[in-house]
Design a protein around this motif. Sequence first.
Motif, mmCIF file in Angstrom:
data_model
loop_
_atom_site.group_PDB
_atom_site.id
_atom_site.type_symbol
_atom_site.label_atom_id
_atom_site.label_comp_id
_atom_site.label_asym_id
_atom_site.label_seq_id
_atom_site.Cartn_x
_atom_site.Cartn_y
_atom_site.Cartn_z
ATOM 1 N N LYS B 50 0.838 -1.200 0.000
ATOM 2 C CA LYS B 50 0.000 0.000 0.000
ATOM 3 C C LYS B 50 0.879 1.259 0.000
ATOM 4 O O LYS B 50 0.601 2.224 -0.697
ATOM 5 C CB LYS B 50 -0.899 -0.027 1.246
ATOM 6 C CG LYS B 50 -2.083 0.891 1.156
ATOM 7 C CD LYS B 50 -3.051 0.622 2.294
ATOM 8 C CE LYS B 50 -3.941 1.828 2.529
ATOM 9 N NZ LYS B 50 -4.810 1.656 3.695
ATOM 10 N N LYS B 51 1.953 1.206 0.765
ATOM 11 C CA LYS B 51 2.873 2.344 0.834
ATOM 12 C C LYS B 51 3.506 2.614 -0.525
ATOM 13 O O LYS B 51 3.703 3.755 -0.915
ATOM 14 C CB LYS B 51 3.960 2.051 1.881
ATOM 15 C CG LYS B 51 4.326 3.251 2.705
ATOM 16 C CD LYS B 51 5.380 2.923 3.755
ATOM 17 C CE LYS B 51 4.859 2.091 4.903
ATOM 18 N NZ LYS B 51 5.932 1.636 5.826
ATOM 19 N N GLU B 52 3.816 1.529 -1.247
ATOM 20 C CA GLU B 52 4.423 1.727 -2.568
ATOM 21 C C GLU B 52 3.443 2.411 -3.514
ATOM 22 O O GLU B 52 3.828 3.245 -4.335
ATOM 23 C CB GLU B 52 4.904 0.399 -3.170
ATOM 24 C CG GLU B 52 5.605 0.655 -4.499
ATOM 25 C CD GLU B 52 6.153 -0.581 -5.194
ATOM 26 O OE1 GLU B 52 6.375 -1.589 -4.517
ATOM 27 O OE2 GLU B 52 6.343 -0.500 -6.425
ATOM 28 N N LEU B 53 2.171 2.070 -3.384
ATOM 29 C CA LEU B 53 1.144 2.717 -4.214
ATOM 30 C C LEU B 53 1.138 4.228 -3.951
ATOM 31 O O LEU B 53 1.189 5.037 -4.881
ATOM 32 C CB LEU B 53 -0.236 2.114 -3.895
ATOM 33 C CG LEU B 53 -1.427 2.817 -4.557
ATOM 34 C CD1 LEU B 53 -1.418 2.604 -6.068
ATOM 35 C CD2 LEU B 53 -2.745 2.327 -3.952
ATOM 36 N N VAL B 54 1.105 4.604 -2.668
ATOM 37 C CA VAL B 54 1.070 6.029 -2.309
ATOM 38 C C VAL B 54 2.346 6.720 -2.785
ATOM 39 O O VAL B 54 2.307 7.834 -3.316
ATOM 40 C CB VAL B 54 0.893 6.214 -0.781
ATOM 41 C CG1 VAL B 54 1.012 7.681 -0.394
ATOM 42 C CG2 VAL B 54 -0.438 5.652 -0.328
ATOM 43 N N SER B 55 3.470 6.040 -2.641
ATOM 44 C CA SER B 55 4.739 6.644 -2.991
ATOM 45 C C SER B 55 4.835 6.912 -4.504
ATOM 46 O O SER B 55 5.319 7.965 -4.940
ATOM 47 C CB SER B 55 5.845 5.732 -2.489
ATOM 48 O OG SER B 55 6.997 5.908 -3.240
ATOM 49 N N GLN B 85 6.914 6.547 -13.734
ATOM 50 C CA GLN B 85 6.007 6.321 -12.610
ATOM 51 C C GLN B 85 4.665 5.753 -13.078
ATOM 52 O O GLN B 85 4.057 4.941 -12.393
ATOM 53 C CB GLN B 85 5.781 7.617 -11.818
ATOM 54 C CG GLN B 85 7.010 8.084 -11.056
ATOM 55 C CD GLN B 85 7.534 7.034 -10.079
ATOM 56 O OE1 GLN B 85 6.786 6.372 -9.391
ATOM 57 N NE2 GLN B 85 8.846 6.873 -10.049
ATOM 58 N N ARG B 86 4.194 6.171 -14.246
ATOM 59 C CA ARG B 86 2.944 5.610 -14.773
ATOM 60 C C ARG B 86 3.102 4.121 -15.059
ATOM 61 O O ARG B 86 2.223 3.329 -14.766
ATOM 62 C CB ARG B 86 2.518 6.363 -16.039
ATOM 63 C CG ARG B 86 1.802 7.652 -15.717
ATOM 64 C CD ARG B 86 1.419 8.417 -16.960
ATOM 65 N NE ARG B 86 0.516 9.513 -16.612
ATOM 66 C CZ ARG B 86 0.387 10.636 -17.312
ATOM 67 N NH1 ARG B 86 1.092 10.808 -18.417
ATOM 68 N NH2 ARG B 86 -0.462 11.562 -16.918
ATOM 69 N N ARG B 87 4.232 3.760 -15.633
ATOM 70 C CA ARG B 87 4.468 2.329 -15.918
ATOM 71 C C ARG B 87 4.575 1.529 -14.632
ATOM 72 O O ARG B 87 4.002 0.449 -14.503
ATOM 73 C CB ARG B 87 5.734 2.148 -16.758
ATOM 74 C CG ARG B 87 5.523 2.646 -18.172
ATOM 75 C CD ARG B 87 6.745 2.406 -19.031
ATOM 76 N NE ARG B 87 6.534 3.019 -20.341
ATOM 77 C CZ ARG B 87 7.404 2.994 -21.335
ATOM 78 N NH1 ARG B 87 8.570 2.388 -21.166
ATOM 79 N NH2 ARG B 87 7.129 3.545 -22.494
ATOM 80 N N GLY B 88 5.304 2.073 -13.674
ATOM 81 C CA GLY B 88 5.458 1.388 -12.387
ATOM 82 C C GLY B 88 4.122 1.235 -11.682
ATOM 83 O O GLY B 88 3.826 0.186 -11.101
ATOM 84 N N LEU B 89 3.319 2.287 -11.738
ATOM 85 C CA LEU B 89 2.002 2.276 -11.113
ATOM 86 C C LEU B 89 1.112 1.193 -11.744
ATOM 87 O O LEU B 89 0.445 0.426 -11.046
ATOM 88 C CB LEU B 89 1.361 3.660 -11.283
ATOM 89 C CG LEU B 89 -0.012 3.904 -10.681
ATOM 90 C CD1 LEU B 89 0.037 3.770 -9.163
ATOM 91 C CD2 LEU B 89 -0.530 5.296 -11.058
#
Lengths: 152, 150
Positions: B50-55, B85-89
């Motif tokens: 969840k933290k990675e999503l917010v980050s 960041q879009r790809r990572g997301l």
Amino acid sequence: MADMTNTTLYDRDFYTWLNEQAGLLRVGRRSEFDIENVAEEIECLARGEKRELKSRLKILLIRLLKWQFQPGHRSGSWRHGVTVARMEFADILNDSPSLAPQMQSVVESAYRSARLRVAAKSGFAEAMFQPSCPWSYVQITDLDFWLDASED
Amino acid sequence: MADITNTTLYDRDFYAWANEQAGLLRAGRLSDLDIENLAEEIESMGRSEKKELVSRLHVLIMHLLKWQFQPAGRGTSWRLTIVEQRRGLAKHLAANPSLKAVLAEAIEAAHDEAVVGAARETMIELELFPAVCPWTFDQIADSNFWPEPG
């Protein structure tokens, strides 16, 4: 054929799988547990701990090499940097003391990558640095060891 | 009273504990597991997801704000950060589709931090940035969305 059991939930939705596994554990439904993947994840945590510690060792060696090779730049902040690196290494090791023997055995490979990094950053030829780590594991991690004493 | 069983091995030596738990699991000795700490560690991994999503949202929204509010600063570096960041997301949500349920809350938390970062980096006053995120998740994640000054 994909089946919609726990095993594939792990692949389909890691976050849901994690919450489900924790819930199954807490209510004691161990027989429904996804044993293989939980074991894998826990081992992964252990490997992460080891990797983190090795990375701290490398940072510490980088700072020691800079201290050794650029004495003209020695300052309170460089000295502080070495001390901080030693304390951070000790902190993590304190959580997992059984990693100590493994750290002694990775000193050489951590030294090789530290040497490569310091050579690239400083512009010194890599050959200027000793081919194998000049310090013992005990010296590297000793808060009171400052190289010169042993060089004199 | 401290006892020297699994429960305290967790506190004494995390690495040894983790390997022991994995070994017990593989050997099928489920009744010997340190259930409480094992559950805690698994939940902690969930919190990290969840933290990675917010980050990721934080970095992405901050750069979209800079993109909109300081067009003069646009360049390859900002563009690539947004693309990355879009790809990572997208990858993170593909691995954890259930995190979509917390997107609204995650965007709010990320925006809160992103405006401060955007204000610091653009030197534009914090109050001039929108108090709540002006974009939908679909816009934030859309590779063709590049916000223009309003």
